[in-house]
Design a protein around this motif. Structure first.
Motif, PDB file in Angstrom:
ATOM      1  N   LEU A  33       0.827  -1.204   0.000  1.00 34.53           N
ATOM      2  CA  LEU A  33       0.000   0.000   0.000  1.00 34.53           C
ATOM      3  C   LEU A  33       0.867   1.263   0.000  1.00 34.53           C
ATOM      4  O   LEU A  33       0.540   2.258  -0.661  1.00 34.53           O
ATOM      5  CB  LEU A  33      -0.924  -0.005   1.212  1.00 34.53           C
ATOM      6  N   LEU A  34       1.956   1.228   0.729  1.00 34.26           N
ATOM      7  CA  LEU A  34       2.870   2.369   0.756  1.00 34.26           C
ATOM      8  C   LEU A  34       3.468   2.608  -0.623  1.00 34.26           C
ATOM      9  O   LEU A  34       3.525   3.755  -1.110  1.00 34.26           O
ATOM     10  CB  LEU A  34       3.967   2.103   1.781  1.00 34.26           C
ATOM     11  N   GLU A  35       3.889   1.541  -1.271  1.00 33.42           N
ATOM     12  CA  GLU A  35       4.472   1.659  -2.607  1.00 33.42           C
ATOM     13  C   GLU A  35       3.465   2.203  -3.622  1.00 33.42           C
ATOM     14  O   GLU A  35       3.792   3.076  -4.436  1.00 33.42           O
ATOM     15  CB  GLU A  35       4.988   0.293  -3.071  1.00 33.42           C
ATOM     16  N   MET A  36       2.221   1.717  -3.567  1.00 33.19           N
ATOM     17  CA  MET A  36       1.219   2.152  -4.534  1.00 33.19           C
ATOM     18  C   MET A  36       0.793   3.601  -4.271  1.00 33.19           C
ATOM     19  O   MET A  36       0.515   4.357  -5.204  1.00 33.19           O
ATOM     20  CB  MET A  36       0.016   1.214  -4.509  1.00 33.19           C
ATOM     21  N   THR A  37       0.750   3.985  -2.999  1.00 33.65           N
ATOM     22  CA  THR A  37       0.434   5.370  -2.661  1.00 33.65           C
ATOM     23  C   THR A  37       1.506   6.303  -3.207  1.00 33.65           C
ATOM     24  O   THR A  37       1.209   7.337  -3.820  1.00 33.65           O
ATOM     25  CB  THR A  37       0.321   5.538  -1.139  1.00 33.65           C
ATOM     26  N   ALA A  39       3.518   5.795  -5.628  1.00 32.68           N
ATOM     27  CA  ALA A  39       3.632   5.750  -7.091  1.00 32.68           C
ATOM     28  C   ALA A  39       2.527   6.533  -7.793  1.00 32.68           C
ATOM     29  O   ALA A  39       2.688   6.929  -8.956  1.00 32.68           O
ATOM     30  CB  ALA A  39       3.620   4.298  -7.564  1.00 32.68           C
ATOM     31  N   ALA A  40       1.403   6.756  -7.134  1.00 27.44           N
ATOM     32  CA  ALA A  40       0.287   7.463  -7.776  1.00 27.44           C
ATOM     33  C   ALA A  40       0.696   8.888  -8.131  1.00 27.44           C
ATOM     34  O   ALA A  40       1.367   9.570  -7.364  1.00 27.44           O
ATOM     35  CB  ALA A  40      -0.925   7.472  -6.856  1.00 27.44           C
ATOM     36  N   GLU A  41       0.256   9.335  -9.306  1.00 28.64           N
ATOM     37  CA  GLU A  41       0.615  10.684  -9.746  1.00 28.64           C
ATOM     38  C   GLU A  41      -0.386  11.154 -10.797  1.00 28.64           C
ATOM     39  O   GLU A  41      -0.741  10.402 -11.709  1.00 28.64           O
ATOM     40  CB  GLU A  41       2.025  10.704 -10.317  1.00 28.64           C
ATOM     41  N   VAL A  42      -0.849  12.392 -10.663  1.00 30.46           N
ATOM     42  CA  VAL A  42      -1.775  12.997 -11.618  1.00 30.46           C
ATOM     43  C   VAL A  42      -1.282  14.406 -11.921  1.00 30.46           C
ATOM     44  O   VAL A  42      -1.213  15.252 -11.025  1.00 30.46           O
ATOM     45  CB  VAL A  42      -3.211  13.049 -11.049  1.00 30.46           C
ATOM     46  N   ASP A  43      -0.919  14.641 -13.160  1.00 30.81           N
ATOM     47  CA  ASP A  43      -0.448  15.967 -13.590  1.00 30.81           C
ATOM     48  C   ASP A  43       0.664  16.488 -12.693  1.00 30.81           C
ATOM     49  O   ASP A  43       0.694  17.665 -12.315  1.00 30.81           O
ATOM     50  CB  ASP A  43      -1.610  16.964 -13.626  1.00 30.81           C
ATOM     51  N   GLN A 324      -4.371  -2.075  -8.649  1.00 31.25           N
ATOM     52  CA  GLN A 324      -4.266  -1.439  -9.967  1.00 31.25           C
ATOM     53  C   GLN A 324      -3.801   0.001  -9.813  1.00 31.25           C
ATOM     54  O   GLN A 324      -4.342   0.763  -9.009  1.00 31.25           O
ATOM     55  CB  GLN A 324      -5.611  -1.438 -10.688  1.00 31.25           C
ATOM     56  N   THR A 325      -2.831   0.387 -10.609  1.00 30.76           N
ATOM     57  CA  THR A 325      -2.340   1.767 -10.592  1.00 30.76           C
ATOM     58  C   THR A 325      -3.460   2.748 -10.896  1.00 30.76           C
ATOM     59  O   THR A 325      -3.558   3.818 -10.276  1.00 30.76           O
ATOM     60  CB  THR A 325      -1.204   1.937 -11.605  1.00 30.76           C
ATOM     61  N   LYS A 326      -4.346   2.399 -11.815  1.00 34.56           N
ATOM     62  CA  LYS A 326      -5.430   3.298 -12.207  1.00 34.56           C
ATOM     63  C   LYS A 326      -6.336   3.640 -11.029  1.00 34.56           C
ATOM     64  O   LYS A 326      -6.826   4.776 -10.912  1.00 34.56           O
ATOM     65  CB  LYS A 326      -6.257   2.685 -13.328  1.00 34.56           C
ATOM     66  N   THR A 327      -6.581   2.680 -10.151  1.00 32.76           N
ATOM     67  CA  THR A 327      -7.436   2.929  -8.989  1.00 32.76           C
ATOM     68  C   THR A 327      -6.909   4.100  -8.180  1.00 32.76           C
ATOM     69  O   THR A 327      -7.652   5.027  -7.835  1.00 32.76           O
ATOM     70  CB  THR A 327      -7.505   1.676  -8.099  1.00 32.76           C
ATOM     71  N   ILE A 331      -8.361   7.962  -7.606  1.00 29.02           N
ATOM     72  CA  ILE A 331      -8.608   8.464  -6.259  1.00 29.02           C
ATOM     73  C   ILE A 331      -7.851   9.766  -6.036  1.00 29.02           C
ATOM     74  O   ILE A 331      -8.402  10.749  -5.519  1.00 29.02           O
ATOM     75  CB  ILE A 331      -8.209   7.401  -5.215  1.00 29.02           C
ATOM     76  N   LEU A 332      -6.595   9.789  -6.430  1.00 25.36           N
ATOM     77  CA  LEU A 332      -5.792  11.001  -6.274  1.00 25.36           C
ATOM     78  C   LEU A 332      -6.398  12.154  -7.060  1.00 25.36           C
ATOM     79  O   LEU A 332      -6.444  13.295  -6.575  1.00 25.36           O
ATOM     80  CB  LEU A 332      -4.357  10.734  -6.726  1.00 25.36           C
ATOM     81  N   ALA A 333      -6.905  11.867  -8.255  1.00 28.48           N
ATOM     82  CA  ALA A 333      -7.545  12.921  -9.056  1.00 28.48           C
ATOM     83  C   ALA A 333      -8.752  13.502  -8.333  1.00 28.48           C
ATOM     84  O   ALA A 333      -8.982  14.717  -8.357  1.00 28.48           O
ATOM     85  CB  ALA A 333      -7.958  12.362 -10.420  1.00 28.48           C
ATOM     86  N   ALA A 334      -9.538  12.636  -7.669  1.00 24.83           N
ATOM     87  CA  ALA A 334     -10.696  13.123  -6.907  1.00 24.83           C
ATOM     88  C   ALA A 334     -10.236  13.993  -5.740  1.00 24.83           C
ATOM     89  O   ALA A 334     -10.847  15.032  -5.444  1.00 24.83           O
ATOM     90  CB  ALA A 334     -11.519  11.944  -6.399  1.00 24.83           C
TER      91      ALA A 334
END
Length: 346
Positions: A33-37, A39-43, A324-327, A331-334
């Motif tokens: 969960l730490l790694e996926m958090t 890694a998330a990135e939007v703009d 999933q990275t997209k998930t 979420i980050l986009a929201a």
């Protein structure tokens, strides 16, 4: 135009445990969960931190100081901070807040352990803000056997927990979720918080869980929207949200962004609670960015700035979705959309 940088955007780690195990899907590890958090990135925008449930096997409430130093170093290596913590106040290690003297003592002791963790993480420089979350650890049905007496007992236990928390410089936030007795409706929650009468207790609003206060699943007499509510009536929905938030916003010191489809849901050992939907779920009843404003702004539209970070709570999604990275990007986009509308710059 310069982007808002407050409130900070956090992800939660306890969805890797809640509803998992006990014959259900496997627990998702804290490291995953730490790694996926991270890694998330939007703009070019990333999560700023994580909120943590103090549960085995992620981060036990009785972690040693050396354990917590390792935790702080690990989280910092991902350029993240730690915010709010969830105290594991439920049986068997804890106990119902309206239970026997021994059960209530176990409840308070679990709060003490959690506040120790919170204080240590603050001193390590990894936790600049946040609260310790609690609930009553009992069901609405058991509470309903003696509403006045049980509310009094819960308030007494919460007072003792608040006094312990104060010794560690911590605030407690009562979770707005319909599955907890004495907290299962908006009126019951206000009654309970008012009875506690301590300066370091408040309310944790969750856009999914707290939304169900409108529908009165466990307290039909307190419902705000009618049983045959037309979900296309956006004006009536907004009026209901205004009534709800006017009552609870003054107490709110912690906030979860989430989506809800108006139904209840349970999986694993966690039952009869709000349905957290994906941020992009077409059945979601909330306009996430707009409706967050009912909590983040006062009745005059001014920002309350009552908390310095907001968190996404996505309990009970299948593991296939949560890996999933997209998930996490959705979420980050929201979250970014909430901060764009209701954030500020520092």
């Amino acid at each position: 135009m310069k982007q808002n940088n407050y409130p900070k955007l956090h992800n939660a780690t306890w969805p890797g445990i809640v509803g998992k195990g006990d014959g259900s899907e496997p627990i998702i590890s804290f490291d995953t969960l730490l790694e996926m958090t991270a890694a998330a990135e939007v703009d070019g925008i990333k999560f700023d931190g994580i909120d943590i449930g103090l549960f085995d096997p992620h981060v036990p409430a009785d972690s040693s100081d050396d354990d917590l130093k390792r935790l702080a170093d690990k989280v910092a290596s991902y350029h993240l901070e730690i915010g709010s913590l969830v105290a594991p106040i439920w049986p068997p290690s804890g106990g119902a807040a309206m239970g026997s003297k021994e059960e209530r003592a176990r409840f308070v002791e679990q709060v003490r352990k959690s506040c120790h963790v919170g204080q240590r993480l603050r001193k390590l420089g990894i936790r600049p803000n946040g609260v310790v979350r609690i609930d009553s650890a009992c069901t609405p049905d058991s509470w309903s056997q003696d509403p006045a007496g049980n509310t009094s007992l819960i308030a007494q236990t919460f007072r003792e927990a608040c006094d312990v928390a104060a010794d560690y410089g911590e605030k407690l936030a009562a979770e707005g979720e319909i599955c907890w007795g004495g907290m299962h409706s908006w009126k019951a929650m206000v009654d309970t918080l008012s009875a506690v009468n301590r300066p370091n207790i408040g309310f944790q609003a969750d856009m999914s869980h707290t939304f169900l206060y409108l529908l009165g699943y466990n307290s039909p007499e307190d419902r705000i929207l009618p049983a045959d509510f037309d979900w296309n009536d956006r004006a009536a929905l907004e009026a209901g949200l205004r009534q709800l938030t006017e009552a609870l916003r003054p107490w709110t010191i912690d906030f979860h962004v989430a989506q809800n489809d108006g139904t209840v849901h349970g999986s694993g050992s966690h039952d009869k609670t709000g349905r957290h939907c994906l941020a992009t779920d077409p059945n979601g009843k909330l306009n996430i960015a707009t409706d967050a404003g009912h909590w983040l702004r006062d009745s005059n539209g001014a920002l309350t700035k009552a908390f310095r970070h907001i968190c996404w709570d996505g309990c009970m999604f299948p593991n296939a979705v949560m890996t999933q990275t997209k998930t996490w990007n959705d979420i980050l986009a929201a979250m970014i959309s909430v901060r764009a509308l209701h954030g500020w710059q520092e």
